[in-house]
Design an enzyme around this catalytic site. Structure first.
Site, PDB file in Angstrom:
ATOM      1  N   GLY A 228      47.305  50.157   3.724  1.00  0.00           N
ATOM      2  CA  GLY A 228      46.600  48.981   4.223  1.00  0.00           C
ATOM      3  C   GLY A 228      45.263  49.363   4.820  1.00  0.00           C
ATOM      4  O   GLY A 228      44.576  50.281   4.350  1.00  0.00           O
ATOM      5  N   SER A 229      44.921  48.686   5.895  1.00  0.00           N
ATOM      6  CA  SER A 229      43.565  48.812   6.434  1.00  0.00           C
ATOM      7  C   SER A 229      43.267  50.182   7.020  1.00  0.00           C
ATOM      8  O   SER A 229      42.085  50.506   7.223  1.00  0.00           O
ATOM      9  CB  SER A 229      43.347  47.752   7.514  1.00  0.00           C
ATOM     10  OG  SER A 229      43.511  46.482   6.930  1.00  0.00           O
TER      11      SER A 229
END
Lengths: 500, 449
Positions: A228-229
């Site tokens: 993810g981020s």
């Protein structure tokens, strides 16, 4: 000395036939010696390693095993059994170090450090012998050697306490050396419960195998999750290295909405603060803007992004610490829309907590990623070293200047952005949150990620700790990296800072 | 060292006869010493100290060996000096191996009994050497002996079977295997019969194609007795002894008559019989399956069978072995001390030790054959050769069984394996060989000038 007496009417006499019969009997014995040679020399290896042959196990457990040590104190032990396998492995601290040691079971074999250093621990490693030739002749056997790990017990304790009864993992690294300070995976298991051969051992093993929570899975090393981020740290560094962004505070040419190239789908953001064109990289990192980082990843291009990811250990199927880590993935063949998704840690991007800790460590260590190492030294039973581990450079992932810029971006995330839960009084902390969706139509509980590093305020040295935390399948109502994973990372970093 | 005066007379130079008794004494003492070393090694490896019984063990073995040597020195001064030391050494190694296995199976100690049986064996050795002045006496009792042997063989049918075979006679705490004694009596009978009838057997009879078949009335009796022996052993499912009786018969028949065609016929018949028995008897069938696929039961998920365990033991020993006491051959389980004892030697003494033991047997067998060839009377020649062949065949049958060279048939390794009847019988065999070698090597009486 043939006697004159011949056989009946010209046939050979007993002297001759007896000699022939004697030769026959001796040939039978020669055949025996030949067969013995075949079995004892040519088939030795095959027979010794037959799974039904108990001898290797008998020998392995015939003496107390050497120990695995954390900060100089053994986290393993041996106790006499009185049975065929004379000693059995004990783990005084239950499951706390299971992800580090692995297990040594008389029934189920050896894994991780117990397996890799089995020769040393069980005393058969030739390096233990002071007089190898004499020992080979006298069949002397050395007491088992010890494996001293790099683990910091305080950090390990903080990681396990932080994870609690959630499913997740923590990997913490000393950025300047690559020493692994914490390696935790929950739910954990007690390797001592199936170390022996009794029915109770067998039942404990069967229970662990059948447990749907997979307590024996080493999530820190052997399980990959979409990062993810947190992967935006890699993308930001790549954009700065490639010159796509030269000033983190200057407006980028990132459009809003950003439509994935070749599609009609716009890349959505989690917060409205991102929903503007031409945001600076700093603003994009603080607010974790998908549209900006996805765009920048495409601007860097596939070769640049692949090279950047591989600099931290992605796509390396032989990352041995010395326990082999699962291969973290960043696709090398993608179209531009897939590249945009991959640049924000989605699509096929998948990372072990170990590799995400290497990302944070690389940033902290001025762009140099050190090879992660779990073992500090191998010693004889009396502590004399056999082998010392020295820090090894893994890759130069970025220049020192770019690393400095990314460090400041990560500090901003913690000071002003999504990573505020990781702030530590008296310390400078840089971090990045991640909340990765997964499952069919994103139906699964998201993975909450946090990668970070920390150093005492005012210190010019390389930060002493970098950490990656993933919490999977938490029962918390709102799952975010900042909310769930950052406090765990903070606790681990605090523990390391305090012990320095 | 030829005497010049003898040469001057133009006769064959008379070589002074060397009795070699001192050589035998030195070898016997060396054999006892080696066995005591082995005994001490077991203790050192298992407990870190020389076992408390070492002195007693050495003394017992030493006294027995010296008594036997004394008997030979007194009554068979010209005897071959090798058989006695070899027997002492093999018996000593066997006692060490059994003592070692006793340590792994504390509930069934066998070494003390084995020492007692060994003492009885040596006692009988001495008796034979002292009392049997001329081996030709045995010829007179050949038929009676065969009859007694047959009765002995049939008797176990009246006793309960042990491990599926009715080959044991149990009297209170004592049990013995009459098949072991029977083989000596059978060899005596074959030697006596063939010594008398060898010419007729070799030369008369009808010629069919290229093979001359002997007359039924000559071959008949010996064939009948042999068939009775083998038949009884097959019925009692003692396949090892059946195989031994068969091999002994073929070898002695060949040595007596030089008719190699019969060997071919014998082997052909044996092959037919083996296939037949293999088809009919599930016991034999499973042995053949284990022989062809010793590791098959592992693949089938049933764990390692005895042959597999035996091969594991041999392989673990490798070249130099683990050292006495440090092997795991007790994993073989049942019969580890008897039929499978060679695996213990293979594991703990290695290929080097195993070959050394095989060489001892080879030496013993070849000395037996030499004695046979050197003797003058056909009965003695055939008997010595038959007895030597028994030792050679028995070693081969049992060792190749546990080494997976042929199907396992279950026999004791001469002198080494646990088993009173076996040790006693083998001491008698060695006594007969020593007795006959004295006759063979004794210089002819001085002819009057």
């Amino acid at each position: 000395m043939r006697h004159g007496e011949g056989g009946p009417h010209g046939l050979p006499g007993i002297s001759t036939t007896g000699r022939r019969a004697g030769t026959f009997c001796l040939l039978l014995i020669v055949a025996l010696a030949a067969q013995a040679t075949r079995v004892q020399v040519f088939r030795k290896d095959e027979l010794d390693h037959n799974p039904a042959n108990q001898r290797l196990t008998v020998r392995r457990y015939s003496e107390p095993r050497g120990n695995i040590l954390v900060a100089g104190a053994p986290v393993t032990g041996s106790e006499p059994t009185g049975g065929r396998y004379a000693y059995r492995r004990t783990y005084p601290d239950g499951g706390r170090y299971a992800a580090v040691t692995g297990y040594s079971s008389q029934t189920y074999g050896n894994t991780q450090l117990e397996g890799i250093y089995d020769d040393l621990l069980s005393g058969t490693d030739p390096r233990l012998a002071s007089w190898a030739v004499w020992d080979a002749i006298s069949r002397g056997r050395q007491p088992g050697g010890d494996v001293r790990t790099t683990i910091d017990p305080a950090a390990q304790q903080a990681a396990l306490r932080g994870l609690g009864d959630q499913k997740g993992a923590v990997a913490a690294i000393e950025p300047a050396t690559g020493r692994i300070l914490a390696l935790a995976s929950t739910p954990t298991y007690d390797p001592g419960t199936f170390a022996g051969t009794s029915d109770a051992d067998r039942q404990a093993w069967d229970r662990l195998q059948a447990d749907p929570d997979q307590p024996m899975l080493n999530r820190a090393l052997r399980q990959t999750y979409p990062p993810g981020s947190t992967f935006k740290v890699v993308t930001a560094a790549a954009a700065l290295s490639a010159g796509v962004v030269t000033d983190p505070d200057a407006p980028t040419s990132a459009p809003y909405p950003y439509v994935l190239p070749g599609t009609t789908t716009a890349l959505p953001n989690d917060t409205s603060a991102c929903n503007r064109p031409n945001l600076s990289l700093r603003q994009a990192m603080i607010n974790s803007c998908n549209s900006v980082l996805g765009y920048l990843g495409v601007q860097v291009g596939l070769p640049g992004m692949v090279a950047a990811a591989q600099g931290y250990g992605f796509d390396d199927g032989e990352l041995d610490v010395p326990v082999r880590a699962a291969r973290s993935n960043f696709d090398t063949v993608m179209d531009r829309s897939q590249l945009a998704l991959s640049s924000i840690g989605q699509y096929d991007t998948a990372a072990t907590p170990l590799v995400m800790a290497m990302v944070a460590a690389g940033v902290a260590n001025n762009g140099t990623v050190m090879y992660p190492q779990l073992v500090d030294r191998l010693t004889r039973g009396d502590g004399t070293p056999i082998q010392l581990m020295s820090p090894r450079e893994y890759r130069q992932a970025m220049s020192g200047a770019v690393a400095e810029q990314v460090r400041q971006l990560m500090v901003d995330v913690v000071e002003q952005g999504t990573g505020r839960n990781a702030r530590i009084a008296g310390a400078t902390v840089g971090g990045k949150t991640g909340t990765a969706e997964h499952g069919e139509g994103n139906s699964g509980t998201p993975y909450a990620w946090f990668v970070s590093w920390a150093k005492p305020d005012g210190s010019d040295a390389v930060p002493p700790v970098a950490v990656a935390v993933v919490v999977a399948d938490s029962s918390a109502s709102e799952v975010t990296g900042g909310g769930l994973a950052a406090p765990i990372a903070r606790a681990v970093m605090q523990a390391v800072l305090k012990s320095r | 060292m030829a005497s010049p005066s003898a040469t001057a007379r133009g006769a064959v130079p008379a070589r002074p006869v060397r009795t070699r008794r001192n050589t035998e004494l030195a070898l016997v003492l060396a054999a006892v010493l080696i066995a005591v070393f082995g005994y001490a090694e077991v203790g050192l490896n298992l407990d870190g100290e020389v076992p408390r019984g070492a002195a007693g063990y050495g003394a017992a073995l030493g006294v027995l060996a010296l008594l036997a040597h004394g008997a030979v020195r007194w009554r068979a001064p010209y005897a071959d000096p090798l058989p006695l030391p070899i027997a002492v050494l093999l018996n000593g190694i066997g006692l060490v191996a059994i003592y070692r296995l006793d340590r792994a199976t504390p509930r069934s100690a066998a070494a003390p009994a084995q020492l007692l049986w060994s003492a009885l064996g040596v006692g009988l050795f001495i008796a034979v050497v002292l009392l049997l002045r001329d081996h030709r006496v045995l010829q007179r009792y050949a038929y009676l002996g065969a009859l007694v042997a047959l009765v002995l063989l049939v008797l176990p049918v009246l006793f309960p079977p042990v491990y599926g075979s009715r080959i044991w006679i149990t009297l209170g705490p004592f049990s013995f295997q009459p098949g072991e004694f029977a083989k000596i009596l059978l060899a005596v009978f074959f030697a006596a019969y063939l010594a008398v009838h060898r010419d007729t057997l070799a030369l008369t009879g009808r010629r069919i194609w290229k093979v001359r078949l002997p007359l039924g009335r000559v071959l008949g009796p010996v064939l009948l007795i042999w068939a009775a022996f083998v038949g009884v052993m097959v019925l009692e499912t003692d396949l090892g002894t059946s195989l031994l009786f068969f091999g002994l018969f073929v070898i002695m028949l060949y040595v007596a008559t030089a008719r190699s065609g019969w060997i071919a016929i014998g082997l052909l018949l044996a092959a037919v019989a083996a296939v037949g028995v293999g088809r009919l008897s599930p016991h034999v069938h499973s042995r053949v399956t284990d022989w062809l696929h010793p590791l098959g039961s592992i693949a089938a998920g049933q764990g390692a069978n005895q042959i597999a365990q035996s091969l594991f033991a041999f392989a673990w020993g490798g070249m130099l072995g683990t050292g006495l006491g440090l092997g795991q051959s007790v994993l073989i389980g049942f019969a580890a001390k008897s039929d499978f004892i060679l695996a213990t030697l293979g594991e703990e003494l290695g290929l080097v030790g195993l070959v050394a033991v095989l060489l001892l047997y080879a030496l013993l067998v070849s000395r037996g054959f030499r004695t046979g060839i050197a003797l003058r009377d056909p009965f003695g020649r055939l008997l010595a050769i038959g007895l030597a062949a028994i030792v050679g065949l028995q070693v081969f049958v049992v060792a190749s069984g546990v080494l997976d060279l042929i199907p396992l048939t279950g026999m004791t390794l001469p002198f080494i394996a646990q088993g009173g009847s076996s040790v006693v019988t083998n001491w008698i065999i060695v006594a007969l060989l020593v007795r006959m070698s004295d006759t063979a090597r004794r210089p002819p009486p001085e002819e009057p000038a």
